[in-house]
Scaffold this motif. Structure first.
Motif, mmCIF file in Angstrom:
data_model
loop_
_atom_site.group_PDB
_atom_site.id
_atom_site.type_symbol
_atom_site.label_atom_id
_atom_site.label_comp_id
_atom_site.label_asym_id
_atom_site.label_seq_id
_atom_site.Cartn_x
_atom_site.Cartn_y
_atom_site.Cartn_z
ATOM 1 N N GLU A 138 -10.035 7.743 -36.459
ATOM 2 C CA GLU A 138 -10.596 7.227 -37.708
ATOM 3 C C GLU A 138 -10.757 5.704 -37.649
ATOM 4 O O GLU A 138 -11.775 5.155 -38.100
ATOM 5 N N LYS A 190 -2.422 15.011 -36.964
ATOM 6 C CA LYS A 190 -1.952 14.757 -38.334
ATOM 7 C C LYS A 190 -1.022 13.557 -38.438
ATOM 8 O O LYS A 190 -0.736 13.093 -39.540
ATOM 9 N N ILE A 206 -4.137 7.943 -37.010
ATOM 10 C CA ILE A 206 -5.498 7.744 -37.491
ATOM 11 C C ILE A 206 -6.315 6.960 -36.458
ATOM 12 O O ILE A 206 -7.213 6.196 -36.808
ATOM 13 N N PRO A 232 -14.441 13.622 -40.562
ATOM 14 C CA PRO A 232 -14.277 13.320 -39.141
ATOM 15 C C PRO A 232 -14.783 11.915 -38.814
ATOM 16 O O PRO A 232 -15.470 11.312 -39.650
ATOM 17 N N SER A 288 -11.453 13.110 -36.398
ATOM 18 C CA SER A 288 -10.081 13.336 -36.836
ATOM 19 C C SER A 288 -9.093 13.257 -35.682
ATOM 20 O O SER A 288 -9.250 13.928 -34.661
ATOM 21 N N SER A 289 -8.064 12.437 -35.854
ATOM 22 C CA SER A 289 -6.935 12.414 -34.929
ATOM 23 C C SER A 289 -5.982 13.525 -35.333
ATOM 24 O O SER A 289 -6.244 14.286 -36.258
ATOM 25 N N ARG A 311 -10.473 7.891 -44.962
ATOM 26 C CA ARG A 311 -11.210 8.919 -44.212
ATOM 27 C C ARG A 311 -10.290 10.082 -43.864
ATOM 28 O O ARG A 311 -10.679 11.259 -43.970
ATOM 29 N N LYS A 312 -9.070 9.746 -43.471
ATOM 30 C CA LYS A 312 -8.087 10.773 -43.126
ATOM 31 C C LYS A 312 -7.752 11.638 -44.333
ATOM 32 O O LYS A 312 -7.712 12.877 -44.248
ATOM 33 N N THR A 364 -13.514 16.770 -31.661
ATOM 34 C CA THR A 364 -13.729 15.940 -32.848
ATOM 35 C C THR A 364 -15.169 15.433 -32.898
ATOM 36 O O THR A 364 -15.730 15.223 -33.972
ATOM 37 N N GLY A 378 -10.533 13.874 -45.335
ATOM 38 C CA GLY A 378 -10.754 14.923 -44.341
ATOM 39 C C GLY A 378 -12.048 14.776 -43.574
ATOM 40 O O GLY A 378 -12.494 15.710 -42.897
#
Length: 253
Positions: free
Chosen positions: A160, A154, A157, A149, A151-152, A143-144, A182, A147
Motif C-alpha cells: 500500500e 494483514k 502495509i 489493492p 494488498s500486503s 487504503r488498507k 496482488t 480494502g
C-alpha cells in the motif's frame, strides 16, 4: 514510460546463474527507466536474509552426501579412492556453506546486494529515489482499512505504501513487473486507480523484466532474454517456488 519492479523480482537473482546476474547489471545500466522507492529498498534489505537462508537450506538438503563404509572393501584401491573423493567433496561443501554464511552477514560480498546498492546509489545521485512521507503512510493505512489493492499481508502495509508513493510522484505511464496475485487479481482496479490519481496509464503488467524493457523500446540481447526464461523455469521447477506465498498459479499459461 517507467518500469516498476516488484521487490520479490530482485530476490530471484539469488536463484540465478551468472547469465541471470548479467540482467541485473543491465538494469543498473538502464536505471533511468526504473522506479525505485525507499520502501522497496527496505523490503529488499529485510528480505534478502530470508532468501539467502532459503538458498542455504536448499543447498544443505540437496548437497548432503550419505556416509558409507564396508570392512569387506577397505583393502580395495578403488574404495580408498572413493573415500578420498568423499572427503574432498565435504571440504568443498563446507567452503560453499561458509561463503553463504559470509554474504549473509556482509552484504558487500554479496553480488546481488552490491548491484542493488549501486541501483539505489544511482537513484539517489540523480534524484530519482521516491520517499515515504507521513501523508503517504496515512493514505496507505486508509487504503488498507478500505480494502483497496494492492494488498500486503494483514500485518503490514508495504504494498500500500509503495502504491501511494507512486500515485503521489509519477508523471509517466508505467509497466508493472511482478508475479504475485496482488497485481494479477486486481489489474483492472489498479489501472483505473493509477489513471485517476496521476492522469497516466499502466501500460501493461508482465512477469519478465526483459518484456518490460522491450515494451518501452529498449532492446536487450537474446542471451539476457534466455537467461530470464531459464531463471523463471528454475524457480518453477525447484523448492524456491514455495517462497511465492501469493504466487500466480496461472503464470505462463
Amino acid at each position: 514510460m517507467k518500469i516498476l519492479i516488484d521487490t520479490n523480482i530482485y530476490f530471484d537473482f539469488y536463484r540465478s546463474t551468472n547469465e541471470g546476474l548479467n540482467l541485473l547489471t543491465e538494469i543498473l545500466e538502464k536505471s533511468e527507466h526504473i522506479i525505485l522507492t525507499d520502501q522497496i529498498i527496505q523490503e529488499f534489505e529485510r528480505g534478502r536474509e530470508k532468501v539467502i537462508r532459503d538458498v542455504q537450506k536448499n543447498f544443505d538438503k540437496e548437497s548432503q552426501l550419505e556416509n558409507f563404509s564396508s570392512s569387506f572393501l577397505q583393502d580395495y584401491p578403488g574404495f580408498k579412492e572413493l573415500i578420498a573423493i568423499q572427503n574432498e567433496y565435504k571440504t568443498k561443501r563446507n567452503e560453499i556453506t561458509a561463503y553463504i554464511r559470509e554474504i549473509l552477514v556482509d552484504p558487500s560480498k554479496d553480488k546481488v546486494a552490491t548491484a542493488f546498492k549501486q541501483l539505489t546509489d544511482e537513484a539517489v545521485k540523480n534524484d530519482r529515489l521516491l520517499y515515504t512521507t507521513d501523508e503517504i503512510i496515512a493514505k496507505a493505512q486508509k487504503r488498507k482499512l478500505i480494502g483497496n489493492p494492492p494488498s500486503s499481508d494483514k500485518y503490514s502495509i508495504g504494498d500500500e505504501i509503495n502504491w501511494e508513493i507512486i500515485l503521489s510522484n509519477l508523471k509517466e505511464d508505467i509497466i508493472l513487473v511482478g508475479r504475485d496475485n496482488t497485481y494479477n487479481d486486481n489489474f483492472s482496479f489498479l489501472r483505473k486507480d493509477f489513471h485517476r490519481g496521476t492522469g497516466r496509464l499502466i501500460y501493461s503488467k508482465t512477469t519478465k523484466i526483459t518484456d518490460a524493457f522491450e515494451q518501452i523500446g529498449v532492446h536487450l540481447s537474446k542471451a539476457l532474454v534466455d537467461a530470464e526464461e531459464e531463471l523463471i523455469k528454475t524457480i518453477k521447477d525447484s523448492g524456491f517456488a514455495e517462497y511465492w506465498k501469493r504466487k500466480d498459479k496461472s503464470e505462463g499459461e
